[in-house]
Design an enzyme around this catalytic site. Structure first.
Site, PDB file in Angstrom:
ATOM      1  CD  GLN A  81      -2.828   1.352   1.971  1.00  0.00           C
ATOM      2  OE1 GLN A  81      -2.520   2.113   3.450  1.00  0.00           O
ATOM      3  NE2 GLN A  81      -4.148   1.340   1.612  1.00  0.00           N
ATOM      4  CE  LYS A 134      -7.802   0.059   3.971  1.00  0.00           C
ATOM      5  NZ  LYS A 134      -8.178   0.938   4.190  1.00  0.00           N
ATOM      6  CB  CYS A 174      -5.275   7.391   5.630  1.00  0.00           C
ATOM      7  SG  CYS A 174      -4.341   7.064   7.209  1.00  0.00           S
TER       8      CYS A 174
HETATM    9  C1  FMN Z   1      -3.445   0.346  14.075  1.00  0.00           C
HETATM   10  C2  FMN Z   1      -4.355   0.574  12.369  1.00  0.00           C
HETATM   11  C3  FMN Z   1      -4.162   0.746  11.033  1.00  0.00           C
HETATM   12  C4  FMN Z   1      -4.387   1.279  10.445  1.00  0.00           C
HETATM   13  N1  FMN Z   1      -3.566   1.832   8.858  1.00  0.00           N
HETATM   14  C5  FMN Z   1      -4.080   1.412   7.620  1.00  0.00           C
HETATM   15  C6  FMN Z   1      -3.395   1.998   6.742  1.00  0.00           C
HETATM   16  O1  FMN Z   1      -1.881   2.222   6.727  1.00  0.00           O
HETATM   17  N2  FMN Z   1      -3.901   2.506   5.090  1.00  0.00           N
HETATM   18  C7  FMN Z   1      -4.753   1.629   5.454  1.00  0.00           C
HETATM   19  O2  FMN Z   1      -5.477   1.853   4.417  1.00  0.00           O
HETATM   20  N3  FMN Z   1      -5.821   2.435   6.492  1.00  0.00           N
HETATM   21  C8  FMN Z   1      -5.556   1.764   7.552  1.00  0.00           C
HETATM   22  N4  FMN Z   1      -6.112   1.339   9.221  1.00  0.00           N
HETATM   23  C9  FMN Z   1      -7.951   0.664   8.484  1.00  0.00           C
HETATM   24  C10 FMN Z   1      -7.574  -0.155   8.085  1.00  0.00           C
HETATM   25  O3  FMN Z   1      -6.857  -0.462   6.848  1.00  0.00           O
HETATM   26  C11 FMN Z   1      -9.202  -1.057   7.764  1.00  0.00           C
HETATM   27  O4  FMN Z   1      -9.838   0.426   6.857  1.00  0.00           O
HETATM   28  C12 FMN Z   1      -9.894  -0.226   9.169  1.00  0.00           C
HETATM   29  O5  FMN Z   1      -9.500  -0.972  10.449  1.00  0.00           O
HETATM   30  C13 FMN Z   1     -10.911  -0.778   9.217  1.00  0.00           C
HETATM   31  O6  FMN Z   1     -11.911  -2.582   9.023  1.00  0.00           O
HETATM   32  P1  FMN Z   1     -12.093  -3.328  10.198  1.00  0.00           P
HETATM   33  O7  FMN Z   1     -13.455  -3.043  10.958  1.00  0.00           O
HETATM   34  O8  FMN Z   1     -12.144  -4.488   9.936  1.00  0.00           O
HETATM   35  O9  FMN Z   1     -10.678  -3.415  11.761  1.00  0.00           O
HETATM   36  C14 FMN Z   1      -5.863   0.648   9.969  1.00  0.00           C
HETATM   37  C15 FMN Z   1      -6.128   0.278  10.817  1.00  0.00           C
HETATM   38  C16 FMN Z   1      -5.535   0.062  12.445  1.00  0.00           C
HETATM   39  C17 FMN Z   1      -6.395  -0.384  13.201  1.00  0.00           C
END
Ligand code: FMN
Length: 335
Positions: free
Chosen positions: A70, A139, A100
Protein backbone atom coordinates in the site's frame (compact mmCIF):
# COMPACT_ATOMS: atom_id res chain seq x y z
CA UNK A 1 14.62 -9.03 -5.93
CA UNK A 2 11.88 -11.60 -5.63
CA UNK A 3 9.57 -12.46 -8.50
CA UNK A 4 6.64 -14.80 -8.49
CA UNK A 5 5.03 -16.67 -11.34
CA UNK A 6 2.39 -18.24 -9.10
CA UNK A 7 -1.20 -17.98 -10.25
CA UNK A 8 -2.91 -15.55 -7.92
CA UNK A 9 -6.10 -16.43 -6.06
CA UNK A 10 -9.12 -14.10 -6.20
CA UNK A 11 -9.35 -11.34 -3.60
CA UNK A 12 -12.30 -13.02 -1.91
CA UNK A 13 -10.63 -12.32 1.41
CA UNK A 14 -7.87 -10.01 2.45
CA UNK A 15 -6.22 -8.65 5.55
CA UNK A 16 -6.26 -4.86 5.65
CA UNK A 17 -3.22 -2.61 5.59
CA UNK A 18 -2.60 -1.52 9.19
CA UNK A 19 0.21 0.79 10.17
CA UNK A 20 2.44 -0.69 12.86
CA UNK A 21 0.50 -3.95 12.75
CA UNK A 22 0.68 -5.68 9.36
CA UNK A 23 4.44 -5.75 9.08
CA UNK A 24 6.26 -8.72 7.57
CA UNK A 25 6.24 -10.65 10.84
CA UNK A 26 2.50 -10.38 11.23
CA UNK A 27 2.01 -11.27 7.57
CA UNK A 28 4.25 -14.34 7.92
CA UNK A 29 2.09 -15.53 10.78
CA UNK A 30 -1.15 -14.78 8.93
CA UNK A 31 0.08 -16.76 5.93
CA UNK A 32 0.52 -19.86 8.07
CA UNK A 33 -3.18 -19.63 8.90
CA UNK A 34 -4.64 -18.78 5.49
CA UNK A 35 -2.86 -19.78 2.30
CA UNK A 36 -5.00 -17.73 -0.05
CA UNK A 37 -6.20 -14.47 1.48
CA UNK A 38 -4.41 -11.40 0.19
CA UNK A 39 -2.15 -9.66 2.66
CA UNK A 40 -1.55 -5.92 2.60
CA UNK A 41 1.47 -4.12 3.94
CA UNK A 42 1.35 -1.12 6.21
CA UNK A 43 1.05 2.11 4.25
CA UNK A 44 4.43 3.28 2.95
CA UNK A 45 4.69 6.85 1.71
CA UNK A 46 6.24 7.57 -1.65
CA UNK A 47 8.70 9.89 0.08
CA UNK A 48 9.89 7.13 2.40
CA UNK A 49 10.38 4.73 -0.48
CA UNK A 50 12.16 7.17 -2.72
CA UNK A 51 14.42 8.70 -0.08
CA UNK A 52 14.48 6.11 2.71
CA UNK A 53 15.75 2.62 3.37
CA UNK A 54 13.89 0.55 0.76
CA UNK A 55 14.83 -2.81 2.14
CA UNK A 56 13.36 -1.83 5.49
CA UNK A 57 10.02 -0.86 3.96
CA UNK A 58 9.76 -3.52 1.28
CA UNK A 59 11.37 -6.73 2.48
CA UNK A 60 8.90 -9.58 2.77
CA UNK A 61 8.96 -13.34 3.19
CA UNK A 62 8.52 -15.37 0.02
CA UNK A 63 5.63 -17.24 1.64
CA UNK A 64 3.57 -14.05 1.87
CA UNK A 65 2.21 -14.13 -1.69
CA UNK A 66 -0.27 -12.86 -2.63
CA UNK A 67 0.97 -9.67 -1.03
CA UNK A 68 0.10 -6.08 -1.87
CA UNK A 69 2.08 -2.94 -1.13
CA UNK A 70 0.00 0.00 0.00
CA UNK A 71 1.32 3.40 -1.03
CA UNK A 72 0.54 6.80 0.43
CA UNK A 73 1.13 9.68 -1.93
CA UNK A 74 -0.43 11.88 -4.58
CA UNK A 75 2.28 12.90 -7.01
CA UNK A 76 1.84 10.87 -10.17
CA UNK A 77 5.54 10.63 -11.02
CA UNK A 78 6.44 9.56 -7.48
CA UNK A 79 3.64 7.00 -7.41
CA UNK A 80 4.79 5.57 -10.74
CA UNK A 81 8.36 5.32 -9.52
CA UNK A 82 7.24 3.53 -6.36
CA UNK A 83 4.89 1.18 -8.20
CA UNK A 84 7.77 0.14 -10.40
CA UNK A 85 9.96 -0.48 -7.39
CA UNK A 86 7.17 -2.55 -5.81
CA UNK A 87 6.79 -4.67 -8.92
CA UNK A 88 10.52 -5.25 -9.14
CA UNK A 89 10.52 -6.31 -5.52
CA UNK A 90 7.93 -8.95 -6.33
CA UNK A 91 4.73 -7.47 -4.92
CA UNK A 92 1.55 -8.76 -6.52
CA UNK A 93 -0.43 -5.52 -6.33
CA UNK A 94 0.01 -1.85 -5.56
CA UNK A 95 -2.76 -0.21 -3.60
CA UNK A 96 -3.26 3.53 -3.24
CA UNK A 97 -4.45 4.80 0.12
CA UNK A 98 -7.39 7.21 -0.29
CA UNK A 99 -8.91 6.42 3.09
CA UNK A 100 -6.56 7.44 5.87
CA UNK A 101 -7.82 10.49 7.76
CA UNK A 102 -4.83 11.31 9.98
CA UNK A 103 -3.76 14.96 10.15
CA UNK A 104 -0.20 14.04 9.28
CA UNK A 105 -1.40 12.36 6.11
CA UNK A 106 -3.64 15.32 5.23
CA UNK A 107 -0.66 17.66 5.39
CA UNK A 108 1.04 15.48 2.79
CA UNK A 109 -2.17 15.84 0.70
CA UNK A 110 -2.94 12.17 0.49
CA UNK A 111 -5.08 9.59 2.22
CA UNK A 112 -8.80 10.31 2.60
CA UNK A 113 -8.57 13.93 1.47
CA UNK A 114 -7.82 12.54 -2.00
CA UNK A 115 -11.50 11.66 -2.24
CA UNK A 116 -11.98 15.35 -2.99
CA UNK A 117 -9.24 15.25 -5.64
CA UNK A 118 -10.39 12.51 -7.95
CA UNK A 119 -8.51 14.02 -10.91
CA UNK A 120 -5.27 13.75 -8.99
CA UNK A 121 -6.06 10.15 -8.03
CA UNK A 122 -6.85 9.29 -11.65
CA UNK A 123 -3.52 10.78 -12.76
CA UNK A 124 -1.71 8.77 -10.11
CA UNK A 125 -3.45 5.50 -10.92
CA UNK A 126 -2.86 5.98 -14.64
CA UNK A 127 0.80 6.81 -14.10
CA UNK A 128 1.24 3.63 -12.06
CA UNK A 129 -0.62 1.46 -14.54
CA UNK A 130 1.54 2.78 -17.35
CA UNK A 131 4.69 1.39 -15.79
CA UNK A 132 3.63 -1.89 -14.14
CA UNK A 133 1.86 -5.11 -15.08
CA UNK A 134 0.64 -5.89 -11.56
CA UNK A 135 -2.81 -4.66 -10.49
CA UNK A 136 -3.17 -1.09 -9.27
CA UNK A 137 -6.05 -0.81 -6.82
CA UNK A 138 -7.55 1.94 -4.66
CA UNK A 139 -8.69 1.80 -1.04
CA UNK A 140 -11.07 4.55 -0.05
CA UNK A 141 -14.04 5.61 2.06
CA UNK A 142 -17.63 6.37 1.01
CA UNK A 143 -17.14 10.11 1.52
CA UNK A 144 -15.41 12.69 3.65
CA UNK A 145 -16.83 14.95 6.34
CA UNK A 146 -20.53 15.62 5.75
CA UNK A 147 -20.76 14.09 2.27
CA UNK A 148 -23.62 11.74 3.07
CA UNK A 149 -24.91 11.07 -0.41
CA UNK A 150 -24.25 7.79 -2.23
CA UNK A 151 -23.44 9.77 -5.39
CA UNK A 152 -20.10 10.84 -3.83
CA UNK A 153 -18.60 7.37 -3.81
CA UNK A 154 -20.39 6.41 -7.02
CA UNK A 155 -18.83 9.35 -8.86
CA UNK A 156 -15.40 8.73 -7.33
CA UNK A 157 -15.40 5.11 -8.45
CA UNK A 158 -17.01 5.90 -11.80
CA UNK A 159 -14.41 8.53 -12.60
CA UNK A 160 -11.48 6.29 -11.74
CA UNK A 161 -12.95 3.41 -13.73
CA UNK A 162 -13.53 5.60 -16.76
CA UNK A 163 -10.51 7.89 -16.68
CA UNK A 164 -7.89 5.55 -15.27
CA UNK A 165 -9.28 2.08 -16.08
CA UNK A 166 -9.06 1.22 -12.40
CA UNK A 167 -10.77 -2.12 -11.88
CA UNK A 168 -10.48 -2.92 -8.20
CA UNK A 169 -11.85 -0.81 -5.36
CA UNK A 170 -11.61 -1.54 -1.67
CA UNK A 171 -14.27 0.42 0.11
CA UNK A 172 -14.15 1.13 3.83
CA UNK A 173 -17.90 1.55 4.23
CA UNK A 174 -17.91 4.71 6.32
CA UNK A 175 -17.02 8.36 5.90
CA UNK A 176 -13.75 9.85 7.05
CA UNK A 177 -14.24 12.99 9.11
CA UNK A 178 -11.16 15.03 8.41
CA UNK A 179 -11.52 17.37 11.35
CA UNK A 180 -12.19 16.61 14.97
CA UNK A 181 -11.77 12.83 15.08
CA UNK A 182 -8.63 10.81 15.69
CA UNK A 183 -7.82 8.03 13.21
CA UNK A 184 -9.07 5.54 15.78
CA UNK A 185 -12.37 7.38 16.21
CA UNK A 186 -12.59 7.55 12.44
CA UNK A 187 -12.71 3.75 12.39
CA UNK A 188 -15.53 3.67 14.89
CA UNK A 189 -17.76 6.74 14.90
CA UNK A 190 -18.85 7.50 11.33
CA UNK A 191 -21.64 4.99 10.68
CA UNK A 192 -21.08 1.95 8.47
CA UNK A 193 -23.17 1.98 5.31
CA UNK A 194 -22.73 -1.39 3.71
CA UNK A 195 -25.64 -0.75 1.35
CA UNK A 196 -23.57 1.95 -0.40
CA UNK A 197 -20.92 -0.64 -1.23
CA UNK A 198 -23.49 -3.19 -2.38
CA UNK A 199 -24.98 -0.51 -4.59
CA UNK A 200 -21.55 0.14 -6.13
CA UNK A 201 -21.38 -3.48 -7.21
CA UNK A 202 -24.86 -3.23 -8.73
CA UNK A 203 -23.98 -0.01 -10.55
CA UNK A 204 -20.58 -1.25 -11.74
CA UNK A 205 -20.95 -5.02 -12.14
CA UNK A 206 -17.73 -5.30 -14.15
CA UNK A 207 -15.58 -3.76 -11.42
CA UNK A 208 -14.13 -5.75 -8.56
CA UNK A 209 -15.62 -4.30 -5.39
CA UNK A 210 -14.30 -5.33 -1.97
CA UNK A 211 -16.00 -4.27 1.23
CA UNK A 212 -14.21 -3.30 4.44
CA UNK A 213 -15.15 -2.15 7.92
CA UNK A 214 -16.50 -3.74 11.07
CA UNK A 215 -16.35 -7.39 9.97
CA UNK A 216 -15.82 -9.71 12.92
CA UNK A 217 -16.90 -13.22 11.92
CA UNK A 218 -17.29 -15.63 9.03
CA UNK A 219 -21.08 -15.41 8.94
CA UNK A 220 -20.78 -11.70 8.18
CA UNK A 221 -18.23 -12.47 5.48
CA UNK A 222 -20.55 -15.01 3.86
CA UNK A 223 -23.37 -12.46 3.90
CA UNK A 224 -21.23 -9.71 2.30
CA UNK A 225 -20.07 -12.11 -0.39
CA UNK A 226 -23.65 -12.36 -1.63
CA UNK A 227 -23.33 -8.71 -2.66
CA UNK A 228 -19.66 -7.95 -3.42
CA UNK A 229 -16.56 -9.68 -4.74
CA UNK A 230 -14.49 -9.71 -1.59
CA UNK A 231 -14.19 -8.80 2.05
CA UNK A 232 -11.21 -7.11 3.67
CA UNK A 233 -10.81 -7.65 7.41
CA UNK A 234 -8.63 -5.47 9.61
CA UNK A 235 -8.78 -5.42 13.39
CA UNK A 236 -10.45 -8.80 13.87
CA UNK A 237 -7.75 -10.49 11.78
CA UNK A 238 -5.15 -8.86 13.99
CA UNK A 239 -6.66 -9.33 17.43
CA UNK A 240 -7.92 -12.89 16.93
CA UNK A 241 -6.00 -14.29 13.99
CA UNK A 242 -6.74 -17.98 14.52
CA UNK A 243 -10.41 -17.56 15.38
CA UNK A 244 -10.92 -15.24 12.44
CA UNK A 245 -8.81 -16.78 9.70
CA UNK A 246 -8.37 -20.51 10.39
CA UNK A 247 -11.51 -21.49 8.44
CA UNK A 248 -11.10 -19.06 5.57
CA UNK A 249 -9.44 -21.40 3.06
CA UNK A 250 -12.02 -24.13 3.58
CA UNK A 251 -15.05 -21.85 3.66
CA UNK A 252 -14.16 -19.36 0.97
CA UNK A 253 -11.42 -20.89 -1.22
CA UNK A 254 -12.56 -24.52 -1.23
CA UNK A 255 -9.16 -25.62 0.05
CA UNK A 256 -9.58 -28.14 2.84
CA UNK A 257 -6.07 -28.41 4.21
CA UNK A 258 -5.56 -29.12 7.88
CA UNK A 259 -6.81 -26.20 9.97
CA UNK A 260 -3.94 -24.40 11.65
CA UNK A 261 -3.88 -24.71 15.44
CA UNK A 262 -1.76 -22.91 18.00
CA UNK A 263 -0.07 -26.23 18.75
CA UNK A 264 1.08 -26.58 15.14
CA UNK A 265 1.82 -22.93 14.70
CA UNK A 266 4.19 -22.52 17.63
CA UNK A 267 7.02 -24.62 16.10
CA UNK A 268 6.76 -22.65 12.83
CA UNK A 269 6.87 -19.33 14.64
CA UNK A 270 9.69 -20.59 16.83
CA UNK A 271 11.83 -21.45 13.79
CA UNK A 272 10.97 -18.18 12.12
CA UNK A 273 11.82 -16.11 15.19
CA UNK A 274 15.01 -18.08 15.71
CA UNK A 275 16.09 -17.46 12.14
CA UNK A 276 15.58 -13.70 12.49
CA UNK A 277 17.32 -13.52 15.83
CA UNK A 278 20.27 -15.57 14.56
CA UNK A 279 20.54 -13.41 11.45
CA UNK A 280 21.53 -10.68 13.84
CA UNK A 281 20.21 -7.81 11.74
CA UNK A 282 18.49 -6.09 14.61
CA UNK A 283 15.22 -8.06 14.67
CA UNK A 284 14.34 -8.86 18.26
CA UNK A 285 11.95 -11.44 19.64
CA UNK A 286 9.62 -8.69 20.82
CA UNK A 287 9.25 -7.34 17.25
CA UNK A 288 7.69 -10.67 16.31
CA UNK A 289 6.05 -11.80 19.54
CA UNK A 290 3.90 -8.67 19.80
CA UNK A 291 1.94 -9.93 16.81
CA UNK A 292 1.37 -13.33 18.40
CA UNK A 293 -0.57 -12.11 21.44
CA UNK A 294 -3.97 -12.59 19.83
CA UNK A 295 -3.31 -16.21 18.87
CA UNK A 296 -4.71 -17.45 22.15
CA UNK A 297 -7.95 -15.51 21.76
CA UNK A 298 -10.85 -17.46 23.20
CA UNK A 299 -8.67 -20.25 24.64
CA UNK A 300 -8.13 -21.33 28.20
CA UNK A 301 -4.90 -19.74 29.30
CA UNK A 302 -5.22 -16.82 26.91
CA UNK A 303 -4.15 -14.34 29.56
CA UNK A 304 -1.13 -16.39 30.58
CA UNK A 305 0.00 -16.61 26.94
CA UNK A 306 -0.35 -12.86 26.51
CA UNK A 307 1.33 -12.17 29.83
CA UNK A 308 4.39 -14.24 28.98
CA UNK A 309 4.74 -12.84 25.48
CA UNK A 310 4.54 -9.27 26.66
CA UNK A 311 6.78 -9.61 29.70
CA UNK A 312 9.67 -7.21 29.16
CA UNK A 313 12.23 -9.22 31.07
CA UNK A 314 11.32 -12.52 29.38
CA UNK A 315 11.35 -10.87 25.97
CA UNK A 316 14.60 -9.15 26.85
CA UNK A 317 16.39 -12.52 26.81
CA UNK A 318 15.66 -12.51 23.08
CA UNK A 319 15.32 -16.28 22.97
CA UNK A 320 12.67 -17.80 20.70
CA UNK A 321 12.22 -20.70 23.15
CA UNK A 322 9.90 -18.35 25.02
CA UNK A 323 7.23 -19.23 22.45
CA UNK A 324 7.51 -22.92 23.39
CA UNK A 325 7.53 -22.10 27.09
CA UNK A 326 4.38 -20.03 26.69
CA UNK A 327 2.81 -22.90 24.73
CA UNK A 328 3.63 -25.29 27.59
CA UNK A 329 2.38 -22.86 30.21
CA UNK A 330 -1.04 -22.74 28.60
CA UNK A 331 -1.13 -26.50 28.01
CA UNK A 332 -0.93 -26.38 24.21
CA UNK A 333 2.49 -28.04 24.06
CA UNK A 334 3.69 -30.96 26.18
CA UNK A 335 6.38 -30.15 28.70
C1 FMN B 1 -3.74 0.11 13.79
C2 FMN B 1 -4.38 0.42 12.45
C3 FMN B 1 -3.61 0.94 11.44
C4 FMN B 1 -4.18 1.20 10.18
N1 FMN B 1 -3.38 1.63 9.15
C5 FMN B 1 -3.90 1.76 7.90
C6 FMN B 1 -3.07 2.00 6.78
O1 FMN B 1 -1.83 2.09 6.89
N2 FMN B 1 -3.68 2.14 5.56
C7 FMN B 1 -5.03 2.02 5.39
O2 FMN B 1 -5.52 2.14 4.27
N3 FMN B 1 -5.82 1.76 6.45
C8 FMN B 1 -5.30 1.61 7.66
N4 FMN B 1 -6.11 1.24 8.71
C9 FMN B 1 -7.55 1.01 8.46
C10 FMN B 1 -7.80 -0.45 8.09
O3 FMN B 1 -7.13 -0.81 6.89
C11 FMN B 1 -9.30 -0.71 7.91
O4 FMN B 1 -9.77 0.06 6.84
C12 FMN B 1 -10.10 -0.36 9.16
O5 FMN B 1 -9.47 -0.85 10.34
C13 FMN B 1 -11.52 -0.90 9.08
O6 FMN B 1 -11.52 -2.30 8.97
P1 FMN B 1 -11.82 -3.24 10.27
O7 FMN B 1 -13.11 -2.72 10.87
O8 FMN B 1 -11.95 -4.62 9.71
O9 FMN B 1 -10.68 -3.07 11.20
C14 FMN B 1 -5.57 0.98 9.96
C15 FMN B 1 -6.33 0.44 11.01
C16 FMN B 1 -5.74 0.15 12.23
C17 FMN B 1 -6.59 -0.46 13.33
Amino acid sequence: MQMTTKKLPPRTLSVAPMLDWTDRHYRHMARQITHHAWLYTEMVTTGALIHGNRERFLAFNECEHPVALQLGGSDAADLAQCAKIAEEYGYDEVNLNCGCPSERVQKGAFGACLMNEVGLVADGVKAMQDVVDIDVTVKHRIGVDQQEDYSVVRDFVGHLAEQASCKTFIVHARNAWLKGLSPKENREIPPLKYDYVYQLKRDFPDLEILINGGVTDNEQIAEHLKHVDGVMVGRAAYHQPLTMMAQWDALFYDDHHEIMSLENLIPVLHDYANMHIQANKGTLLRHMARHYLGLSHGMNGARQWRRMLSDASLLGQNNADLLQQAGMAVGVLQA
